[in-house]
Design an enzyme around this catalytic site. Sequence first.
Site, mmCIF file in Angstrom:
data_model
loop_
_atom_site.group_PDB
_atom_site.id
_atom_site.type_symbol
_atom_site.label_atom_id
_atom_site.label_comp_id
_atom_site.label_asym_id
_atom_site.label_seq_id
_atom_site.Cartn_x
_atom_site.Cartn_y
_atom_site.Cartn_z
ATOM 1 N N LYS A 115 0.810 -1.217 0.000
ATOM 2 C CA LYS A 115 0.000 0.000 0.000
ATOM 3 C C LYS A 115 0.843 1.267 0.000
ATOM 4 O O LYS A 115 0.555 2.231 0.705
ATOM 5 C CB LYS A 115 -0.984 0.003 1.171
ATOM 6 C CG LYS A 115 -1.828 -1.248 1.285
ATOM 7 C CD LYS A 115 -2.503 -1.617 -0.041
ATOM 8 C CE LYS A 115 -3.567 -0.601 -0.450
ATOM 9 N NZ LYS A 115 -4.172 -0.982 -1.772
ATOM 10 N N GLY A 175 1.509 2.869 -2.987
ATOM 11 C CA GLY A 175 1.166 3.671 -4.145
ATOM 12 C C GLY A 175 1.928 3.356 -5.409
ATOM 13 O O GLY A 175 2.572 4.240 -5.987
ATOM 14 N N THR A 176 1.857 2.109 -5.874
ATOM 15 C CA THR A 176 2.580 1.727 -7.091
ATOM 16 C C THR A 176 1.695 1.680 -8.330
ATOM 17 O O THR A 176 2.195 1.440 -9.430
ATOM 18 C CB THR A 176 3.221 0.336 -6.908
ATOM 19 O OG1 THR A 176 2.196 -0.630 -6.608
ATOM 20 C CG2 THR A 176 4.251 0.353 -5.781
ATOM 21 N N THR A 177 0.400 1.926 -8.181
ATOM 22 C CA THR A 177 -0.521 1.724 -9.305
ATOM 23 C C THR A 177 -0.151 2.581 -10.514
ATOM 24 O O THR A 177 -0.004 2.073 -11.630
ATOM 25 C CB THR A 177 -1.959 2.026 -8.868
ATOM 26 O OG1 THR A 177 -2.323 1.153 -7.795
ATOM 27 C CG2 THR A 177 -2.923 1.799 -10.029
ATOM 28 N N TRP A 178 0.010 3.885 -10.296
ATOM 29 C CA TRP A 178 0.307 4.749 -11.433
ATOM 30 C C TRP A 178 1.712 4.509 -11.964
ATOM 31 O O TRP A 178 1.966 4.631 -13.173
ATOM 32 C CB TRP A 178 0.124 6.212 -11.053
ATOM 33 C CG TRP A 178 -1.320 6.590 -10.948
ATOM 34 C CD1 TRP A 178 -2.002 6.940 -9.829
ATOM 35 C CD2 TRP A 178 -2.287 6.597 -12.021
ATOM 36 N NE1 TRP A 178 -3.332 7.174 -10.126
ATOM 37 C CE2 TRP A 178 -3.527 6.977 -11.460
ATOM 38 C CE3 TRP A 178 -2.211 6.333 -13.387
ATOM 39 C CZ2 TRP A 178 -4.686 7.092 -12.220
ATOM 40 C CZ3 TRP A 178 -3.373 6.439 -14.148
ATOM 41 C CH2 TRP A 178 -4.577 6.818 -13.574
ATOM 42 N N HIS A 199 6.451 -7.234 -3.288
ATOM 43 C CA HIS A 199 6.481 -6.602 -1.967
ATOM 44 C C HIS A 199 7.603 -7.172 -1.106
ATOM 45 O O HIS A 199 7.782 -6.743 0.036
ATOM 46 C CB HIS A 199 5.150 -6.815 -1.232
ATOM 47 C CG HIS A 199 4.008 -6.039 -1.812
ATOM 48 N ND1 HIS A 199 4.135 -4.752 -2.266
ATOM 49 C CD2 HIS A 199 2.696 -6.376 -1.984
ATOM 50 C CE1 HIS A 199 2.961 -4.324 -2.706
ATOM 51 N NE2 HIS A 199 2.087 -5.283 -2.552
ATOM 52 N N ARG A 251 6.573 5.375 0.941
ATOM 53 C CA ARG A 251 5.440 6.240 1.277
ATOM 54 C C ARG A 251 5.538 6.621 2.744
ATOM 55 O O ARG A 251 6.143 5.895 3.549
ATOM 56 C CB ARG A 251 4.127 5.500 0.999
ATOM 57 C CG ARG A 251 2.873 6.341 1.133
ATOM 58 C CD ARG A 251 1.645 5.487 0.856
ATOM 59 N NE ARG A 251 0.430 6.289 0.804
ATOM 60 C CZ ARG A 251 -0.799 5.780 0.658
ATOM 61 N NH1 ARG A 251 -0.955 4.459 0.536
ATOM 62 N NH2 ARG A 251 -1.855 6.564 0.619
ATOM 63 N N SER A 302 -3.839 3.011 4.869
ATOM 64 C CA SER A 302 -4.254 2.350 3.638
ATOM 65 C C SER A 302 -4.215 0.835 3.776
ATOM 66 O O SER A 302 -5.128 0.123 3.329
ATOM 67 C CB SER A 302 -3.350 2.798 2.483
ATOM 68 O OG SER A 302 -3.728 2.182 1.274
#
Length: 233
Positions: A87, A89-92, A150, A171, A179
């Site tokens: 969690k 923030g790797t999506t973008w 991870h 993060r 998150s």
Amino acid sequence: MSTYLLPDQNGCHHGASINAQNDIQTDEQHMINNLLATLPKAKAWRSEHVFLYKGFWLSSEVIKGLLLIHKHFTPQPTDIFLAAFMKCGTTWLKALMFATANRHRYKLSGHPLLRTGPQSAFPFIDTHIFLDYPATNFDNLPVPRLFATHFAHGLLPTSITSTCKFVYVCRDPKDALVSKWHFLSKLRSKELPPLPFDEAYELFCNGVSEYGPFWDHVLGYWKASQVHVVREY
């Protein structure tokens, strides 16, 4: 089920879900069970327990995946790993990495990310081995192959960490905690009582959460970045 894009085939790979307990060879499963029986355990956020393996708290399934990666995964020097604590923030960044690495393959109007989310841009290797066991079937991926993980740096095989490139995302731990608690609370077994946030906070501060401790995870990749400095001009 694990799905990821196949750039050269203009489609997706769909892993066939299997029962890892049944499909892992008997001798390997016996070895894994014996190992788990010797490891310290603590309260988990998603399942009942996490196990302390080489300094990090992991679920039993993730430990099995790690052992299979050590045994079966063959890295290539051109492989690129996107690594992060859960969690963070790797999506973008997955979308940006995929678009950059495959920018010569697509026109904007037909780009696969217009119809497939970033989470499916490339394989999450930690769990993919349970879907296409053993974890050697990545010949369908073009060079450079992109993977997400991870796992802490020190847990991965040296064949990966000494030859492959890494992109690491960190993060603010307060944001990662909140998150992660929301995310794993939704996935937590209905047979277990909910995990209160106050208790999750104490566990997190003590390093006890899936893939934790947080700062050990971050510092492992930071220290590796100081040893393996790559400058491209």
